[in-house]
Design a protein around this motif. Structure first.
Motif, mmCIF file in Angstrom:
data_model
loop_
_atom_site.group_PDB
_atom_site.id
_atom_site.type_symbol
_atom_site.label_atom_id
_atom_site.label_comp_id
_atom_site.label_asym_id
_atom_site.label_seq_id
_atom_site.Cartn_x
_atom_site.Cartn_y
_atom_site.Cartn_z
ATOM 1 N N ALA B 12 0.808 -1.253 -0.122
ATOM 2 C CA ALA B 12 -0.120 -0.084 0.008
ATOM 3 C C ALA B 12 0.908 1.391 0.011
ATOM 4 N N HIS B 13 1.892 1.163 0.737
ATOM 5 C CA HIS B 13 2.871 2.352 0.950
ATOM 6 C C HIS B 13 3.549 2.789 -0.427
ATOM 7 N N LYS B 16 0.884 3.874 -2.819
ATOM 8 C CA LYS B 16 0.564 5.289 -2.773
ATOM 9 C C LYS B 16 1.717 6.366 -3.242
ATOM 10 N N ASN B 17 2.937 5.955 -2.824
ATOM 11 C CA ASN B 17 4.032 6.840 -3.441
ATOM 12 C C ASN B 17 3.999 6.879 -5.055
ATOM 13 N N ARG B 43 -4.752 8.141 -5.047
ATOM 14 C CA ARG B 43 -3.852 8.444 -4.083
ATOM 15 C C ARG B 43 -4.629 8.694 -2.869
ATOM 16 N N GLU B 44 -5.497 9.243 -2.827
ATOM 17 C CA GLU B 44 -6.283 9.636 -1.487
ATOM 18 C C GLU B 44 -6.748 8.054 -0.833
ATOM 19 N N ARG B 45 -7.286 7.353 -1.799
ATOM 20 C CA ARG B 45 -7.610 5.867 -1.155
ATOM 21 C C ARG B 45 -6.684 5.021 -0.693
ATOM 22 N N LEU B 46 -5.457 5.295 -1.370
ATOM 23 C CA LEU B 46 -4.276 4.515 -1.003
ATOM 24 C C LEU B 46 -3.797 4.919 0.259
ATOM 25 N N VAL B 47 -3.845 6.548 0.608
ATOM 26 C CA VAL B 47 -3.626 7.054 1.733
ATOM 27 C C VAL B 47 -4.322 6.618 2.849
ATOM 28 N N THR B 50 -3.334 2.979 3.692
ATOM 29 C CA THR B 50 -2.178 2.815 4.687
ATOM 30 C C THR B 50 -2.365 3.479 6.043
#
Lengths: 545, 192
Positions: B12-13, B16-17, B43-47, B50
Motif C-alpha cells: 500500500a505504501h 501510494k507513493n 492516491r487518496e484511497r491509498l493514503v 495505509t
C-alpha cells in the motif's frame, strides 16, 4: 451569508529550492510539484553529503528534506548538523518530509525542529499551504525577533506576550520562543513558569517537557530534573536530549561512567558532531582513550566534507592515536588536516608537535627533530595551554628534557584552574617516565601565580581596586602568556565595573583582557560568561541613558 | 491463504507513493482534469488504506492552531474543475487545534463523497460547536444509506479515524454521515 475570499497569490517564483531525497522518483515528483508553484530553480540530491556540499555553495530559500536518507543518516541528523554549524541561512525554510511509518517519530523532535513537516504523499497545495503558514508565523514573530536580535530582551518578551494574549494561530510558537530566550538569558525560573503554563494546556508537548527539565536543572532542582528527563526518555526513547540531560546530571555527581554511557546513547539516537564530540571528550577525560578515539574517528567521518570540522578534534584524535601507539594512523590524520587549518601558525605548530611525537614512536628520529624545530619556529612565546602541552611532549620525546619541563610548567601556569591541562601535563610526565617531577612542577607553576592572585583578590574585597589592578598589571608584564593571571585580571575588571560603574578606561581594559583570553583559552566557558556579563552591562547602560 | 499484513502495508505504501508521482506527472504535463482527478482519487484511497492499516492515535498527530480558512484554502486549491461551484460558507472562520496534514485528507474524503452524490450543489460550512468546531459538507443527492457510485465507505472510515485521534480534555472528535435537513446527505466532522 459570507464566503471566505481566496488568499492573495503566493509570490515564491524567485525561490531557489533544494530537494533532498534518496529516491530518484520522489526527487522528480517533488521537482514537478515545486514547478506547479512556479518554483523552477530547483536542485535535487540523494544524500546528506551532497546536500552539505550544495548548501555550502548556494543560498537556498526552501529546503525539502526527506527524513529517510538511506542507511547512513537521516533528515533530523542533517538538520541538527546544519543548525549546529550555522550552515542554513536564518530565513531559509526547512521542511521535513516523512512517510506514515516515521511521522510520529519525526514529530517528536524535542528541540531542533524543522520549520514544518510534510506528510507523504503530499500535493503542491500542501507545500503551498505550509509555506503560507510559515511566512505568516515569521510575520507574527518578526517584531519580537528584531527586538531580541538588537539585544532588547524585555521588549522582545513583551512582543511575545502580546502574540500569546491574542490567542491566535502562533501563540504556542511565541511561548516556545519565550521559554527558549528566558533560559538563554539565565532566567530559568521565568522559563520554568512559561513551560508550566504551556504544559497545563498541552500536556506531553515534547519541547515544553524537555525545556521544563532543563529549567529544573538550571534552578538547582537536580533530582526533579532527573525524574523529568527519565520520564520523557521512557516515553520518547529515540530522543537524544533527555539522555544528554541525564548525562550532565550524572557527571555533576561525579558518576562519569553513567554519564558516558548516556552520552553514547544520545549520540546513537541522533549522531551529530556536537554529540560525538561530547562522547569523545568525556571518554578522554575519563582516561578511556580507545573510546575517545572511536568517537573522534566517527566525528571525522561525519564532518569530512563540511566546514564543521574543528582543529581541536583532529589534534586530540592524533594525540590519542600517538598515546595508543598507533603512530602511523596519527600521522595519517595530521596529513589529512584541511589546508585552512595549516594556514594558522598555532594550529600548524601544534600539529607538528604531535607529528614529532608520532615520528619518534615510528622510529623516524631525524624527521621528528625537524618537525619539532619547525614547530618552535611557528609558535609564539605565548601558547594556548594545549599547544604548550603538545610542544612540551614533543620536546620530551625528542630528548630535550629541560625545554619539555619548562613548556609543561608554562602550560599549567597558563590555566591552572583547568583540570584538563593538569591531567594532560601529569599524563605527559608519566609517559616520559618523569612521574616524580609532576607534583613539584605543578606546585612551582602555581606558587608564583597564586600568591599574586590572592593578594589582588584581598585588595579587591577591601575596595582597593586600583591597587589590585596595579598588582595584576605587573604580573601580566612578567607573564604575558599566563591565562590564569589574565582570567583573574578580566574577572576583577568586571567586578570593578559592577562595583564602581562603567568608564571608557575600564571598558577598554575589559575588552583587552577578553580579546587576549580568546587566544590564550580558546572556546572557554568562563570567558564566554564574562563576555555575556559585559554585553549585559553595556545594554543596561544604553537603556539607562 | 491468510493475508500477510506487513506485506500488504508495504504494498500500500509503495503504491501510494507511485500514485502521488503519477499525479504530479499528470499535472506537470497538463493532463485533463478528469485524468488528474482519477490519479488524485487513487492516491487518496491509498493514503486512507495505509493510515487505517497503521492505526492512528493522538500521539501520531502534530497539532497546531489553524484557521478554518487556511484548511479550506488547501482543500479548495486541490479541487480540479468540480461539477458545481464549491465555496466555504462561513462568517468568521474559527481557529481550532488540529493536525492539518491529517485533517485535510479527511475533509477531502467527505467532499469527494458529496461531489459524487450531489445533483446540483455542495455546501461546505464550519462553525464553533459544542466546545469545538464542526465541519459540515451538504449535498442534494439521494441521502445517506443509498449506495452511490463507487462508494466503498473507505473515506468515511478515514474521516472517523482522523477525527477520533484528535483528543482534547478527554473528548475525542467524531465523523459521520447523516440526513441533510434540506434533503440529501450531510457529512459531519467535529473536533474537540
Amino acid at each position: 451569508m459570507a464566503f471566505e475570499p481566496p488568499p492573495p497569490p503566493l509570490r515564491i517564483r524567485h525561490y531557489r529550492a533544494l530537494v533532498i531525497d534518496d529516491m530518484p522518483e520522489m526527487r522528480a515528483s517533488l521537482r514537478q510539484q515545486l514547478g506547479m508553484l512556479d518554483v523552477t530553480d530547483v536542485d535535487t540530491v540523494g544524500d546528506a553529503d551532497a546536500a552539505l556540499r550544495l548548501l555550502a555553495l548556494h543560498r537556498y530559500d526552501l529546503v525539502l528534506c526527506d527524513w529517510h536518507l538511506g542507511e547512513e543518516s537521516n533528515g533530523q541528523q542533517l538538520l541538527e548538523h546544519l543548525r549546529e554549524t550555522d550552515a542554513l541561512p536564518e530565513d531559509a525554510i526547512f521542511f521535513m518530509c516523512t512517510g506514515e511509518n516515521a511521522y510520529t517519530r519525526v514529530l517528536a523532535a524535542a528541540e531542533v525542529h524543522p520549520d514544518d513537516y510534510l506528510l507523504k504523499p503530499f500535493t503542491s497545495q500542501a507545500i503551498e499551504s505550509r509555506i503560507r503558514r510559515h511566512l505568516a508565523r515569521v510575520q507574527a514573530l518578526r517584531e519580537a525577533r528584531e527586538a531580541h536580535a538588537a539585544g532588547r530582551l524585555d521588549e522582545a518578551l513583551a512582543c511575545l506576550d502580546r502574540v500569546v494574549a491574542q490567542r491566535g494561530r502562533f501563540a504556542l510558537d511565541a511561548q516556545r520562543l519565550k521559554a527558549r530566550w528566558q533560559l538563554a538569558a539565565d532566567d530559568a525560573p521565568g522559563a520554568l513558569a512559561t513551560c508550566q503554563a504551556v504544559l497545563e494546556a498541552h500536556p506531553e508537548l515534547t519541547w515544553a517537557e524537555m525545556t521544563r527539565a532543563r529549567c529544573l536543572h538550571a534552578t538547582g532542582r537536580a533530582d526533579e530534573a532527573m525524574t523529568a528527563a527519565r520520564e520523557l526518555r521512557e516515553r520518547r526513547e529515540h530522543l537524544p536530549e533527555p539522555w544528554e540531560l541525564m548525562a550532565t546530571l550524572h557527571a555533576e555527581r561525579g558518576e562519569t561512567d553513567q554519564a558516558l554511557a548516556l552520552l553514547r546513547r544520545a549520540a546513537e539516537a541522533v549522531p551529530t558532531s556536537r554529540r560525538l564530540r561530547a562522547v569523545a571528550e568525556t571518554a578522554w577525560r575519563a582516561g578511556d582513550l580507545p573510546g575517545a578515539t572511536e568517537a573522534w574517528e566517527r566525528l571525522q567521518r561525519l564532518v569530512r566534507t563540511s566546514l564543521a570540522a574543528r582543529p581541536r578534534d583532529l589534534l586530540r584524535l592524533a594525540q590519542a592515536l600517538v598515546d595508543l601507539e598507533r603512530a602511523d594512523e596519527a600521522l595519517a590524520v595530521l596529513e589529512r588536516m584541511p589546508r585552512r587549518f595549516k594556514a594558522d601558525d598555532t594550529l600548524a605548530g601544534t600539529a607538528l608537535a604531535v607529528s614529532a611525537q608520532a615520528r619518534i614512536a615510528a622510529g623516524q628520529e631525524d624527521a621528528a627533530a625537524a618537525d619539532y624545530a619547525r614547530a618552535t619556529e611557528l609558535l609564539d612565546a605565548v601558547l594556548p595551554p594545549e599547544t604548550g602541552i603538545a610542544l612540551g611532549r614533543a620536546a620530551l620525546a625528542c630528548g630535550y628534557a629541560r625545554d619539555g619541563l619548562r613548556l609543561l610548567g608554562e602550560a599549567i601556569q597558563a590555566d591552572h584552574e583547568a583540570a584538563d591541562v593538569e591531567r594532560m601535563a601529569r599524563d605527559a610526565l608519566a609517559r616520559a617516565g618523569k612521574d616524580a617531577e609532576a607534583d613539584a612542577l605543578l606546585a612551582k607553576a602555581r606558587a608564583g601565580v597564586l600568591g599574586t592572585l590572592d593578594e589582588a583578590r584581598r585588595l579587591m574585597r577591601q575596595r582597593r581596586a586600583e591597587e589590585a589592578m596595579g598588582l595584576l598589571a605587573g604580573a601580566l608584564e612578567r607573564m604575558p602568556a599566563n591565562g590564569t593571571v589574565r582570567l583573574a585580571a578580566a574577572q576583577l575588571t568586571l567586578m570593578w565595573i559592577s562595583q564602581a560603574g562603567l568608564t571608557p578606561e575600564r571598558l577598554a581594559a575589559a575588552n583587552e583582557h577578553l580579546a587576549r583570553l580568546d587566544a590564550l583559552l580558546p572556546d572557554d566557558e568562563r570567558v564566554r560568561r564574562m563576555r555575556r556579563f559585559l554585553q549585559e552591562t553595556l545594554r543596561r547602560e544604553a537603556d539607562g541613558s | 491463504m491468510t493475508p500477510d499484513e506487513p506485506l500488504l502495508a508495504l504494498l500500500a505504501h509503495e503504491l501510494k507513493n507511485r500514485a502521488a508521482a503519477l499525479e504530479g506527472g499528470l499535472a506537470a504535463e497538463g493532463a485533463s482534469p478528469a485524468l488528474r482527478r482519477q490519479a488524485a482519487g487513487l492516491r487518496e484511497r491509498l493514503v486512507a488504506l495505509t493510515l487505517l492499516m497503521a492505526g492512528l492515535a493522538p500521539r501520531d498527530l502534530c497539532t497546531e492552531t489553524c484557521s478554518a480558512a487556511e484548511i479550506w484554502h488547501e482543500i479548495r486549491a486541490g479541487l480540479m474543475s468540480p461539477a458545481f461551484p464549491v465555496e466555504l460558507d462561513c462568517e468568521d472562520p474559527p481557529l481550532f487545534a488540529c493536525d492539518p496534514r491529517r485533517l485535510v485528507p479527511a475533509l477531502e474524503a467527505g467532499l469527494d463523497n458529496a461531489l459524487r452524490h450531489a445533483r446540483t450543489q455542495v455546501r461546505v460550512s464550519v462553525q464553533a460547536w459544542d466546545g469545538g468546531v464542526r465541519w459540515c459538507i451538504d449535498d442534494d443527492g439521494p441521502g445517506p444509506g443509498v449506495p452511490g457510485p463507487a462508494s466503498t465507505g473507505l473515506g468515511l472510515r478515514l474521516a472517523r479515524a482522523v477525527a477520533g485521534a484528535h483528543v482534547r480534555h478527554g473528548r475525542a472528535g467524531r465523523a459521520g454521515l447523516e440526513a441533510n435537513p434540506q434533503g440529501g446527505a450531510r457529512f459531519v466532522l467535529w473536533l474537540p
